[in-house]
Design an enzyme around this catalytic site. Structure first.
Site, PDB file in Angstrom:
ATOM      1  N   CYS A   1       0.897  -1.069   0.069  1.00 12.63           N
ATOM      2  CA  CYS A   1       0.132   0.084  -0.018  1.00 12.63           C
ATOM      3  C   CYS A   1       0.706   1.309   0.067  1.00 12.63           C
ATOM      4  CB  CYS A   1      -0.775   0.104   1.233  1.00 12.63           C
ATOM      5  SG  CYS A   1      -1.905  -1.312   1.218  1.00 12.63           S
TER       6      CYS A   1
HETATM    7  C1  BEZ Z   1       0.608  -4.754   1.841  1.00 11.55           C
HETATM    8  O1  BEZ Z   1       0.067  -3.470   1.622  1.00 11.55           O
HETATM    9  O2  BEZ Z   1       1.726  -4.905   1.667  1.00 11.55           O
HETATM   10  C2  BEZ Z   1      -0.109  -5.675   2.353  1.00 11.55           C
HETATM   11  C3  BEZ Z   1      -1.559  -5.577   2.964  1.00 11.55           C
HETATM   12  C4  BEZ Z   1      -2.109  -6.758   3.602  1.00 11.55           C
HETATM   13  C5  BEZ Z   1      -1.681  -7.920   3.199  1.00 11.55           C
HETATM   14  C6  BEZ Z   1      -0.651  -8.268   2.538  1.00 11.55           C
HETATM   15  C7  BEZ Z   1       0.246  -7.256   1.979  1.00 11.55           C
END
Ligand code: BEZ
Length: 212
Positions: free
Chosen positions: A46
């Site tokens: 994210c």
């Molecule tokens: C991420 O944004 O890296 C992420 C968020 C939730 C689960 C896996 C990855």
């Protein structure tokens, strides 16, 4: 929560965000919108997505598309996370992130898929037209970051096909030839598409992109 499908009215809402209270319809005005959800603050994928989105803002602006992100954490958390995004992605987050702590908006937009994760949102993308109807929905799992070039590409296709009787073929990029709508016969197509019509098959007619 009702299922949202293409062509449906985008549900309106008012919610708090990293830039204060936002009403969706007021925020969109008479432009286009992209609403995209993120599983949670302070997560790696994210963080890269929001940094990339910030760097692409000028491209969304050029297309009259208002950006609106969402994550199921609060305003204070978003504020701290934005500092990290700006620092690590060398940018400035320049659009609001909805603080959907009570999951009101993510429930309204069916962004939580319980068999994937029962509390975090998946990576949903909703593109909303000036008439406030949903023009495109894409869903990615948490483990796959979105391609913002692809999001601009589909917006280019949506905006072209909204105003011209054409469709965009596989792997189309802005500037490539387009397909003439099957609803137009070839004789009429030749009058409408003055840049030329190539009839490969009666149902497969190509023409240069009409809006450039
Ligand atoms: C991420 O944004 O890296 C992420 C968020 C939730 C689960 C896996 C990855």
């Amino acid at each position: 929560m009702a299922t949202i499908r293409l062509g449906d009215a985008a549900p309106d809402f008012t919610a708090d965000s990293s830039m204060g209270m936002i009403n969706l319809y007021d925020y969109l005005g008479d432009g286009w919108g992209i609403l995209f959800s993120h599983p949670a603050d302070f997560t790696p994928v994210c963080t890269t997505e929001l940094g990339t989105a910030a760097k692409f803002k000028a491209e969304f602006d050029k297309r009259n598309v208002k950006m609106l992100a969402l994550s199921v954490d609060g305003v204070a958390s978003h504020g701290e996370w934005i500092k990290d995004i700006n620092e690590t992605q060398h940018t400035t987050v320049n659009f609001p992130i909805i603080a959907d702590e009570n999951k009101k908006v993510s429930t309204l937009y069916d962004m939580i898929h319980p068999n994937a994760n029962d509390s975090l949102t998946v990576r949903s993308v909703y593109i909303i037209g000036p008439d406030k109807t949903v023009k495109l929905i894409i869903t990615y799992p948490a483990s796959t970051g979105r391609n913002f070039h692809e999001l601009l590409r589909v917006i280019d296709s949506l905006q072209l096909t909204a105003y011209h009787k054409v469709a965009t073929p596989a792997n189309w990029e802005n500037g490539d030839r387009v397909v003439i709508s099957p609803s137009i016969n070839t004789e009429d197509a030749k009058k409408i598409f003055t840049k030329g019509v190539e009839e490969i098959k009666p149902y497969l007619r190509m023409t240069p992109q009409p809006n450039i």
